[in-house]
Every structure is written in structure tokens, then in C-alpha cells.
Design a protein around this motif. Structure first.
Motif, PDB file in Angstrom:
ATOM      1  N   THR A   1     -48.951 -28.222  16.350  1.00 16.09           N
ATOM      2  CA  THR A   1     -49.906 -27.901  15.293  1.00 16.09           C
ATOM      3  C   THR A   1     -50.488 -29.182  14.714  1.00 16.09           C
ATOM      4  O   THR A   1     -49.943 -30.276  14.908  1.00 16.09           O
TER       5      THR A   1
ATOM      6  N   SER B   1     -47.332 -26.160   6.117  1.00 14.53           N
ATOM      7  CA  SER B   1     -48.531 -26.052   5.289  1.00 14.53           C
ATOM      8  C   SER B   1     -49.679 -25.354   5.996  1.00 14.53           C
ATOM      9  O   SER B   1     -50.664 -24.970   5.357  1.00 14.53           O
ATOM     10  N   SER B   2     -49.562 -25.151   7.326  1.00 16.82           N
ATOM     11  CA  SER B   2     -50.557 -24.331   8.025  1.00 16.82           C
ATOM     12  C   SER B   2     -50.446 -22.870   7.589  1.00 16.82           C
ATOM     13  O   SER B   2     -51.370 -22.081   7.798  1.00 16.82           O
ATOM     14  N   ALA B   3     -49.301 -22.504   7.020  1.00 16.47           N
ATOM     15  CA  ALA B   3     -49.067 -21.139   6.519  1.00 16.47           C
ATOM     16  C   ALA B   3     -48.548 -21.256   5.085  1.00 16.47           C
ATOM     17  O   ALA B   3     -47.334 -21.220   4.850  1.00 16.47           O
TER      18      ALA B   3
ATOM     19  N   ASP C   1     -52.928 -22.237  14.458  1.00 22.63           N
ATOM     20  CA  ASP C   1     -51.712 -22.891  13.974  1.00 22.63           C
ATOM     21  C   ASP C   1     -50.945 -22.005  13.000  1.00 22.63           C
ATOM     22  O   ASP C   1     -49.707 -21.954  13.034  1.00 22.63           O
ATOM     23  N   GLU C   2     -51.657 -21.336  12.131  1.00 22.91           N
ATOM     24  CA  GLU C   2     -50.980 -20.482  11.152  1.00 22.91           C
ATOM     25  C   GLU C   2     -50.150 -19.407  11.853  1.00 22.91           C
ATOM     26  O   GLU C   2     -48.985 -19.156  11.489  1.00 22.91           O
ATOM     27  N   GLN C   3     -50.707 -18.788  12.875  1.00 28.18           N
ATOM     28  CA  GLN C   3     -49.979 -17.731  13.571  1.00 28.18           C
ATOM     29  C   GLN C   3     -48.756 -18.273  14.311  1.00 28.18           C
ATOM     30  O   GLN C   3     -47.703 -17.626  14.346  1.00 28.18           O
TER      31      GLN C   3
ATOM     32  N   ARG D   1     -46.120 -18.871  11.728  1.00 29.42           N
ATOM     33  CA  ARG D   1     -45.574 -17.595  11.243  1.00 29.42           C
ATOM     34  C   ARG D   1     -44.659 -16.949  12.282  1.00 29.42           C
ATOM     35  O   ARG D   1     -43.629 -16.369  11.927  1.00 29.42           O
TER      36      ARG D   1
END
Length: 334
Positions: free
Chosen positions: A8, A43-45, A302-304, A307
Motif C-alpha cells: 500500500t 491510515s488507508s482505512a 489500498d483501503e480494501q 480492511r
């Protein structure tokens, strides 16, 4: 320029606003480390970053009990999970507590000289196995929420770090040198030894649930409940059959590390998402570029990924936490 991030590209704290900016400010003030990779990667999520910080702060940093003791418990967890990044971090933080000789004994792979320290370290090591005999505690009963919160925090953070960060705490692996460990610890000493106000992170959380029974009446409880709720939303990234596969595998897990051939794991071709989640839970250090590439479709971001890893990581935490015995006072209640 190389970074510790494997898959990420987290946003810079300089671009953060609102609660995320407040979290970064608290991390700098109360943890003493500017932009620690273990929180940067989350911090992406942001919905995960906030409660993960709250749980670590309210247990390890602001919770009752010796900081040396809680660092030893966290080190035991990190050793049990084969997380070199976190093992090195806790060795440096033991230097920050002022326990330099202890830190160096552990860095060499030696046992602590103190029987008390040995009991706490072994307690953290044992916590990987769901249902392990963790009682009697090697610390006062009233410190249990902070110590239990600490070990569960690092069962989560270890897995995220092993999955999404490199193994090197510092560039070039310079943490391997005693002088570097000592200097880094001394630089953090004032912050680590300063008393932190309990509960200061709770206003950053969306909701304040009571949390599990072992943390009732402690700020650790709402922080744990918030991270559990946030991590479980990663289930949305899997279909029902994949979620069932992860659930059944964790239900039967006894804390053992999987064999080298990963028997029983989904294949990359058939169920790459379930494979990633299950690896994050049981052996995040086994996640490869091929595992991530097999899952990563054009619509994934990246968020997914964060998560999904967090969902798997917390599935293991859930399994460990659900097997905890209640405090003695509650066990005696009819």
C-alpha cells in the motif's frame, strides 16, 4: 526511496484532517514516535486507524500497571506470532522504560534475570493459543484490563505488520546494533515514562460500547469494542461461502502455526480473498506478492486490502478473546 510498506501507499499525515489528524497528533504526543509504520499502514482505512490507536493507547500507554511489564507481555505476543518488526520495536521500547540490561538480554535471546519478568513474558507467549491457562495472572488483578488489552492489541498489530510491512524496523536493519537500540530507546524515554491520562482517545471513537466483561469500567473496553466492530466490516469483501470458510478454520484453530505447505488453505485461483484473510489470521508472514496479486482486481484499492487483512487479523483476536476466562470475581457470581 524504499519504504516499510509492502503493498500500500498510505496517505501522508500532513494531508489528514478531522479525527485522523487528531489521532496522528495523539500518537506523536503519547507514543513519542512520529509516523510509526504500524499506524501509518492503517491510515488507508481511517475507520480502523482510530480504534486501533485507542486500544493501544488505553491499554499499553495509559492503562494501569508497569510499562515494562506490558512491554514484556507485548514482546511475548510478538515472539509467539513470529513478527520480527514488532519484536524489535518492543526491545527498543524496553530501552525507553530505562530497563536497558533487560532489553539487551532479550535482544540476545536470553531469558530475563527476574522471575517476575519471566512470568510476564511467558504469559504473553502463551496467549496465542486460545484457551491457554492464563490464570493466575503474573500481575495484580486490577491491572488485567490493561494487560489483556495490550496482548490483544498486539495480536492484531503483529498480524497487520507481518502482512503489510517489511521486517525491518529501521532502514538497513540498523536496529540490530546495540548502540542504535539504546539511543532510539533513550530518545523515547521521556514520553514513555510520562503518565498518560486514561480515556483521552475515547472522544475520537464513533460509538462507545461497553466492551467485553474483562474490561468493564475501563477505557480499554470501549476501545476494544470499537476496533472489533470496525475490523468485522471487512467481511463485506468476502462472499458468504468465503466467510464461512474463515469462520470454520478459526473455530478449530488451537494456536499452532500452519505447516509449510499450508494444507487446508484456499488456493489463490479459487478463493484468493479467503486465502488472504485466513493467512492474515494464522500466518501473515506467509503472505506473498502472488497472494496479493491473485486477489487484487482493478476495482480493489489500498483501503480494501487493509480492511481484508484487518478482518482476518481480528478473526484470530476474536478466537483468542472468546476463550478468555472471566475474572475471578465474576466467576464466583451465581
Amino acid at each position: 526511496m524504499s519504504t516499510p510498506f509492502r503493498y500500500t501507499q498510505p496517505p501522508s499525515p500532513k494531508s489528514a484532517t478531522g479525527r485522523v489528524a487528531e489521532v496522528h497528533a495523539q500518537i506523536a504526543a503519547d507514543f513519542g514516535i512520529d509516523r510509526p509504520a504500524t499506524f501509518m499502514v492503517l491510515s488507508s482505512a481511517p475507520e480502523l486507524l482510530v480504534p486501533a490507536w485507542a486500544l493501544m493507547r488505553e491499554s499499553l500507554i495509559a492503562g494501569p500497571g508497569s510499562r515494562t511489564g506490558k512491554e514484556l507481555a507485548a514482546l511475548g505476543v510478538s515472539l509467539s506470532n513470529n513478527c520480527p518488526f514488532c519484536v524489535d520495536a518492543h526491545t527498543v521500547l524496553l530501552h525507553a522504560t530505562g530497563d536497558h540490561a533487560l532489553a539487551e538480554r532479550l535482544a540476545r535471546g536470553d531469558d530475563p534475570e527476574s522471575e517476575e519478568h519471566t512470568r510476564v513474558l511467558d504469559w504473553g507467549l502463551a496467549s496465542r493459543a486460545p484457551g491457554a491457562a492464563l490464570r493466575p495472572y503474573p500481575f495484580p488483578e486490577e491491572h488485567a484490563p490493561a494487560y489483556l488489552g495490550t496482548v490483544l492489541t498486539f495480536h492484531f498489530i503483529n498480524r497487520v505488520a507481518s502482512a503489510l510491512l517489511s521486517e525491518q524496523l529501521m532502514p538497513g536493519g540498523v536496529q540490530r546494533f546495540r548502540a542504535v537500540r539504546s539511543l532510539a530507546g533513550r530518545a523515547l524515554g521521556r514520553t514513555v515514562r510520562r503518565e498518560a491520562e486514561p480515556g483521552a482517545s475515547l472522544p475520537l471513537l464513533d460509538t462507545l460500547g461497553p466492551g467485553p466483561d474483562w474490561a468493564l469500567g475501563s477505557p480499554v473496553g470501549p476501545a476494544y469494542a470499537a476496533l472489533r466492530a470496525a475490523a468485522r466490516t471487512g467481511a463485506e469483501l468476502l462472499d458468504p461461502d468465503e466467510r464461512a470458510l474463515v469462520h470454520h478454520a478459526l473455530r478449530d484453530w488451537d494456536g499452532e502455526h500452519p505447516s509449510a505447505v499450508l494444507r487446508g488453505f484456499p488456493t489463490r485461483r479459487e478463493r484468493p480473498g479467503a486465502r488472504l484473510a485466513l493467512l492474515a489470521a494464522l500466518a501473515p508472514y506467509r503472505i506473498t506478492d502472488e497472494d496479493v496479486a491473485a486477489w487484487h482486481m482493478p476495482w480493489h484499492n489500498d483501503e480494501q486490502l487493509v480492511r481484508l487483512v484487518a478482518y482476518g487479523a481480528f478473526a484470530a483476536v476474536d478466537r483468542i478473546e472468546s476463550a478468555l476466562a472471566l475474572p475471578a470475581a465474576q466467576e464466583a457470581t451465581p
